[in-house]
Design a protein around this motif. Structure first.
Motif, PDB file in Angstrom:
ATOM      1  N   ILE A 195       0.853  -1.180   0.000  1.00 37.80           N
ATOM      2  CA  ILE A 195       0.000   0.000   0.000  1.00 37.80           C
ATOM      3  C   ILE A 195       0.892   1.235   0.000  1.00 37.80           C
ATOM      4  CG2 ILE A 195      -0.224   0.097   2.500  1.00 37.80           C
ATOM      5  CD1 ILE A 195      -3.146   0.915   2.089  1.00 37.80           C
ATOM      6  N   ASP A 196       0.549   2.180  -0.858  1.00 38.83           N
ATOM      7  CA  ASP A 196       1.302   3.436  -0.896  1.00 38.83           C
ATOM      8  C   ASP A 196       0.882   4.295   0.298  1.00 38.83           C
ATOM      9  OD1 ASP A 196       2.509   2.680  -3.246  1.00 38.83           O
ATOM     10  OD2 ASP A 196       0.989   3.649  -4.504  1.00 38.83           O
ATOM     11  N   ASN A 197       1.783   5.125   0.748  1.00 37.45           N
ATOM     12  CA  ASN A 197       1.519   6.058   1.845  1.00 37.45           C
ATOM     13  C   ASN A 197       1.054   5.346   3.110  1.00 37.45           C
ATOM     14  OD1 ASN A 197       2.171   8.220   0.171  1.00 37.45           O
ATOM     15  ND2 ASN A 197       0.062   8.398  -0.549  1.00 37.45           N
ATOM     16  N   ILE A 198       1.747   4.304   3.515  1.00 37.22           N
ATOM     17  CA  ILE A 198       1.341   3.517   4.680  1.00 37.22           C
ATOM     18  C   ILE A 198       1.324   4.364   5.947  1.00 37.22           C
ATOM     19  CG2 ILE A 198       3.668   2.665   5.168  1.00 37.22           C
ATOM     20  CD1 ILE A 198       0.492   0.593   5.541  1.00 37.22           C
ATOM     21  N   ILE A 199       2.220   5.327   6.056  1.00 36.58           N
ATOM     22  CA  ILE A 199       2.259   6.168   7.250  1.00 36.58           C
ATOM     23  C   ILE A 199       1.027   7.073   7.289  1.00 36.58           C
ATOM     24  CG2 ILE A 199       3.545   7.995   8.414  1.00 36.58           C
ATOM     25  CD1 ILE A 199       6.083   6.648   7.362  1.00 36.58           C
ATOM     26  N   PHE A 200       0.633   7.616   6.137  1.00 38.08           N
ATOM     27  CA  PHE A 200      -0.577   8.438   6.080  1.00 38.08           C
ATOM     28  C   PHE A 200      -1.806   7.608   6.425  1.00 38.08           C
ATOM     29  CE2 PHE A 200      -4.260   9.857   3.625  1.00 38.08           C
ATOM     30  CZ  PHE A 200      -4.460  11.102   4.197  1.00 38.08           C
ATOM     31  N   ILE A 201      -1.904   6.420   5.855  1.00 37.57           N
ATOM     32  CA  ILE A 201      -3.059   5.553   6.102  1.00 37.57           C
ATOM     33  C   ILE A 201      -3.124   5.168   7.578  1.00 37.57           C
ATOM     34  CG2 ILE A 201      -4.113   3.318   5.564  1.00 37.57           C
ATOM     35  CD1 ILE A 201      -4.329   5.342   3.303  1.00 37.57           C
ATOM     36  N   SER A 202      -2.003   4.825   8.184  1.00 37.54           N
ATOM     37  CA  SER A 202      -2.027   4.445   9.601  1.00 37.54           C
ATOM     38  C   SER A 202      -2.381   5.638  10.474  1.00 37.54           C
ATOM     39  CB  SER A 202      -0.694   3.843  10.029  1.00 37.54           C
ATOM     40  OG  SER A 202       0.334   4.792   9.982  1.00 37.54           O
ATOM     41  N   GLY A 203      -1.912   6.828  10.136  1.00 31.57           N
ATOM     42  CA  GLY A 203      -2.301   8.026  10.884  1.00 31.57           C
ATOM     43  C   GLY A 203      -3.780   8.318  10.744  1.00 31.57           C
ATOM     44  N   PHE A 204      -4.315   8.110   9.546  1.00 29.35           N
ATOM     45  CA  PHE A 204      -5.745   8.318   9.317  1.00 29.35           C
ATOM     46  C   PHE A 204      -6.582   7.332  10.125  1.00 29.35           C
ATOM     47  CE2 PHE A 204      -9.585   7.291   6.875  1.00 29.35           C
ATOM     48  CZ  PHE A 204     -10.208   8.535   6.897  1.00 29.35           C
ATOM     49  N   VAL A 205      -6.198   6.066  10.092  1.00 30.87           N
ATOM     50  CA  VAL A 205      -6.936   5.042  10.841  1.00 30.87           C
ATOM     51  C   VAL A 205      -6.861   5.336  12.341  1.00 30.87           C
ATOM     52  CG1 VAL A 205      -6.978   2.593  11.459  1.00 30.87           C
ATOM     53  CG2 VAL A 205      -6.688   3.272   9.085  1.00 30.87           C
ATOM     54  N   PHE A 206      -5.685   5.727  12.815  1.00 28.73           N
ATOM     55  CA  PHE A 206      -5.521   6.029  14.236  1.00 28.73           C
ATOM     56  C   PHE A 206      -6.354   7.230  14.650  1.00 28.73           C
ATOM     57  CE2 PHE A 206      -3.298   7.768  17.919  1.00 28.73           C
ATOM     58  CZ  PHE A 206      -3.253   6.635  18.721  1.00 28.73           C
ATOM     59  N   SER A 207      -6.460   8.218  13.770  1.00 34.47           N
ATOM     60  CA  SER A 207      -7.206   9.432  14.122  1.00 34.47           C
ATOM     61  C   SER A 207      -8.716   9.248  14.042  1.00 34.47           C
ATOM     62  CB  SER A 207      -6.780  10.582  13.221  1.00 34.47           C
ATOM     63  OG  SER A 207      -7.184  10.351  11.892  1.00 34.47           O
ATOM     64  N   LEU A 208      -9.177   8.192  13.414  1.00 36.25           N
ATOM     65  CA  LEU A 208     -10.623   7.974  13.306  1.00 36.25           C
ATOM     66  C   LEU A 208     -11.285   7.810  14.669  1.00 36.25           C
ATOM     67  CD1 LEU A 208     -11.146   5.700  10.203  1.00 36.25           C
ATOM     68  CD2 LEU A 208     -11.863   8.047  10.529  1.00 36.25           C
TER      69      LEU A 208
END
Length: 139
Positions: free
Chosen positions: A41-54
């Motif tokens: 998955i591209d941008n794994i750090i962005f995706i994990s930050g997004f999931v964490f912030s949900l």
């Protein structure tokens, strides 16, 4: 008058700080967990930050709803219901084997476990005190 000199507000700030620290302990391992759920998955750090912030985003949405529910049905019922549902959703977070279900479960935990619980756990006289002008601004 400094707001930190008001014992009630100072204690609420301390409690909120401890709750935030406990929640943020998970952030460093979130990227590893999300990468194990998805292949490349591209941008794994962005995706994990997004999931964490949900969880926090859901908490902001649900806090006024839980407050309204507590005013109409009682704060004890509200506290028991929100803690029970948060516990159930936390247990269900172990089950998803794909990224979308894991993201949805993170959002669901945020709906039930929010910072309003600090207010629900306070004694009744402190709830009255925080709403008075004297508690915030002094005489």
């Amino acid at each position: 008058m400094s707001l930190l000199k008001v014992p009630l507000l100072r204690n609420m700030l301390i409690y909120a700080s401890f709750v935030s620290m406990v929640i943020l302990v998970l952030q460093p391992i979130m990227t590893t967990y999300i990468s194990s759920l998805s292949d490349n998955i591209d941008n794994i750090i962005f995706i994990s930050g997004f999931v964490f912030s949900l969880g926090g985003f859901a908490s902001v949405i649900s806090a006024p709803l839980w407050g309204h529910f507590g005013q109409h049905h009682g704060f004890f019922i509200s506290m028991i219901l929100s803690l029970g549902l948060a516990g159930a959703c936390t247990i269900l977070q172990a089950l998803p084997s794909d990224l979308y279900l894991s993201t949805a479960s993170q959002f669901a935990v945020g709906l039930f476990a929010n910072m309003a619980l600090i207010f629900l756990l306070m004694p009744y006289w402190q709830k009255i005190q925080i709403h008075t002008q004297k508690a915030v601004f002094g005489d």
